[in-house]
Design a protein around this motif. Sequence first.
Motif, PDB file in Angstrom:
ATOM      1  N   ALA A  85      27.439  29.830  24.822  1.00 30.64           N
ATOM      2  CA  ALA A  85      26.618  28.643  24.586  1.00 30.64           C
ATOM      3  C   ALA A  85      25.342  28.975  23.822  1.00 30.64           C
ATOM      4  CB  ALA A  85      26.282  27.968  25.907  1.00 30.64           C
TER       5      ALA A  85
ATOM      6  N   LEU B  73      36.951  25.803  22.183  1.00 25.75           N
ATOM      7  CA  LEU B  73      35.543  25.433  22.038  1.00 25.75           C
ATOM      8  C   LEU B  73      35.066  25.592  20.598  1.00 25.75           C
ATOM      9  CD1 LEU B  73      34.171  27.203  25.245  1.00 25.75           C
ATOM     10  CD2 LEU B  73      34.839  24.810  24.975  1.00 25.75           C
ATOM     11  N   SER B  74      34.087  24.772  20.243  1.00 29.60           N
ATOM     12  CA  SER B  74      33.490  24.839  18.910  1.00 29.60           C
ATOM     13  C   SER B  74      32.573  26.054  18.814  1.00 29.60           C
ATOM     14  CB  SER B  74      32.703  23.564  18.627  1.00 29.60           C
ATOM     15  OG  SER B  74      31.610  23.468  19.528  1.00 29.60           O
TER      16      SER B  74
ATOM     17  N   TYR C  67      33.343  18.074  25.504  1.00 31.78           N
ATOM     18  CA  TYR C  67      34.411  18.790  26.211  1.00 31.78           C
ATOM     19  C   TYR C  67      34.127  18.687  27.718  1.00 31.78           C
ATOM     20  CZ  TYR C  67      34.890  21.280  21.707  1.00 31.78           C
ATOM     21  OH  TYR C  67      35.029  21.605  20.376  1.00 31.78           O
TER      22      TYR C  67
ATOM     23  N   ARG D 170      29.380  26.047  17.937  1.00 28.42           N
ATOM     24  CA  ARG D 170      28.043  25.756  18.484  1.00 28.42           C
ATOM     25  C   ARG D 170      28.166  24.704  19.583  1.00 28.42           C
ATOM     26  NH1 ARG D 170      23.648  24.130  14.243  1.00 28.42           N
ATOM     27  NH2 ARG D 170      22.323  24.806  15.981  1.00 28.42           N
ATOM     28  N   PHE D 171      27.677  25.038  20.771  1.00 28.66           N
ATOM     29  CA  PHE D 171      27.685  24.031  21.839  1.00 28.66           C
ATOM     30  C   PHE D 171      26.569  24.275  22.849  1.00 28.66           C
ATOM     31  CE2 PHE D 171      30.584  27.295  23.542  1.00 28.66           C
ATOM     32  CZ  PHE D 171      30.161  27.427  24.864  1.00 28.66           C
TER      33      PHE D 171
ATOM     34  N   ARG E 284      32.774  15.462  20.076  1.00 33.76           N
ATOM     35  CA  ARG E 284      31.760  16.498  20.338  1.00 33.76           C
ATOM     36  C   ARG E 284      31.603  16.785  21.825  1.00 33.76           C
ATOM     37  NH1 ARG E 284      26.571  14.268  17.373  1.00 33.76           N
ATOM     38  NH2 ARG E 284      25.751  16.323  18.000  1.00 33.76           N
TER      39      ARG E 284
ATOM     40  N   VAL F 298      26.820  20.454  16.574  1.00 31.17           N
ATOM     41  CA  VAL F 298      26.465  20.872  17.940  1.00 31.17           C
ATOM     42  C   VAL F 298      27.218  19.995  18.932  1.00 31.17           C
ATOM     43  CG1 VAL F 298      24.610  21.100  19.639  1.00 31.17           C
ATOM     44  CG2 VAL F 298      24.200  21.706  17.233  1.00 31.17           C
ATOM     45  N   HIS F 299      28.025  20.616  19.777  1.00 33.70           N
ATOM     46  CA  HIS F 299      28.837  19.899  20.754  1.00 33.70           C
ATOM     47  C   HIS F 299      28.268  20.092  22.162  1.00 33.70           C
ATOM     48  CE1 HIS F 299      32.644  19.794  17.981  1.00 33.70           C
ATOM     49  NE2 HIS F 299      31.527  19.491  17.331  1.00 33.70           N
ATOM     50  N   LEU F 300      28.851  19.399  23.129  1.00 34.63           N
ATOM     51  CA  LEU F 300      28.415  19.480  24.527  1.00 34.63           C
ATOM     52  C   LEU F 300      29.617  19.825  25.399  1.00 34.63           C
ATOM     53  CD1 LEU F 300      26.274  18.984  26.791  1.00 34.63           C
ATOM     54  CD2 LEU F 300      26.999  16.582  26.788  1.00 34.63           C
ATOM     55  N   VAL F 301      29.472  20.854  26.232  1.00 36.78           N
ATOM     56  CA  VAL F 301      30.526  21.278  27.152  1.00 36.78           C
ATOM     57  C   VAL F 301      30.053  21.041  28.581  1.00 36.78           C
ATOM     58  CG1 VAL F 301      31.906  23.224  28.005  1.00 36.78           C
ATOM     59  CG2 VAL F 301      31.425  23.005  25.544  1.00 36.78           C
TER      60      VAL F 301
END
Length: 382
Positions: free
Chosen positions: A284, A207-208, A267, A210-211, A265, A238-241
Motif C-alpha cells: 500500500a 491489486l493495482s 477492492y 497504487r492503492f 477503483r 489511486v485505488h482503495l482496498v
Amino acid sequence: MKHPITVGFDAKRIVRNGTGLGSYGRTLVNDLAAFSEFDLRLYAPDRGRDNLRQQVPERQNLHYVYPLSSLPSPLFSLYKSYWRSRGIVSQLQADGVQVFHGLSGELPVGIRKSGIKTVVTIHDLIFMRHPEYYNPIDVLIYKRKFFQTLREADRIVAISECTRRDICELGGVEKEHIDLVYQSCAQRFHQTHDAFASNAVRVRYKLSERFILSVGSIEERKNTLLAVKALAWLPDEVHLVLVGRSTKYAKQVVDYAERHQLAHRLYLLHGVPDDDLPALYELAEAFVYPSRYEGFGIPIIEAIRMGLPVVACTGSCLEEAGGPDSLYVDPDDAEGLAAALQQVLRGAEGREVRIERSLDYVRRFENNDAAQRFAAIYTELT
C-alpha cells in the motif's frame, strides 16, 4: 523452588475471533508464555477455529481447558454459554487458578466470592457511547455485563486513555483504580521488504499498482464509506482496498461506488489470511482509518510499523494510537480526507519524515511491554 502462578484466561475470542479481540488475546498470551513464572490456562467453551487456535500453540506452561460436561450435544451447546458466564468458577477453583483474566471485558458471575483474584481488560464502551450501532436488546445485555464485571474485578485495565475516560464517566470508577496498558502489535507487522512474497499477494488479489489500504470490519461505525467518497478527489490511478469482515453496510459502500463511477477503483477483500496482511500493508501507499469511534485502533499501529503514513478521523482515540505525525480529519469531511491523503501519497513533501516520526512514536507499543505490565499485575495480586 517457587511454584509458578496459575493464571486463567477467558479464551473464547482467542479461538473464535480472527481480528480485534481475538488478535489482542493471541498476541498477549503468546508474549506471556515467555515468562516461566506463570502457568497459563486458556479456558475456551470449545476448540473454535483450528487456524486461530494454532496461532497460540500449547507448550510447557500454556494449555487449553474446555468445559467438563457429559451432557448430550444439544444440551452441551446451551451449557457452554452458562459455563463461560457462571459455571467456569468451580472449574477454576478445582484447577487451582490464582488469577483469572477476562480478556474481552467480561468476568464470570460469582468469581469474587470464590477468592480467585481477577483482572479484566476493557477495550471500549461503544455500546454506551454509540448505542445506535447496536441492537437495543444487545445494549441492555452489554450494559448489565459491564456493571457486573466492575463489581467482580480486582483490577480494571483500559487499552487506551480514551477508554479509561469512558470507564470513569460511564462506570463511575475513579481514574486511579484503572490501569492503562496499551495493547501490543503482533510480531509479524514489521518492514520485511520481501518483494517475492509481496508480488505474490498483489497477483493473488489482482491489486493495482497504487492503492490506499483500510483494515477492519466493513460496518457503519467504521465509516468506511467516507474513504470511498474521498476517491473522487484523488488521482484516478489511486485505488482503495478494504480488508475486513463483510456486513450489510458493505453493500451500501459498493452501491455508492457503482452510482458514482468509482467501482473500478474499489477492492473489497474478505477472509484474508493473517499471513497475507503484512504484504498488503507493504504494497500500500498509505493507510486510511475513518472510524467514528474506537477503543484504540490497532490497525493504525500495524500500518505505521509497516512503514505507512496514516490518515484517520477525530472523535475518539485514534490520535492516541497514531501520534502527532499522522493526519486526522472530521468523520463527515470526505473532501478533507482526500486532501489529507494527498499529503501522504508517494512524492508528497514531508511524507518520509512523517513515517519516521510515527515509527518513533509507536515504539511505545512494542511487543512484550503489555506482557510485562500484566505479569506485574498478576504478581501483585498473589
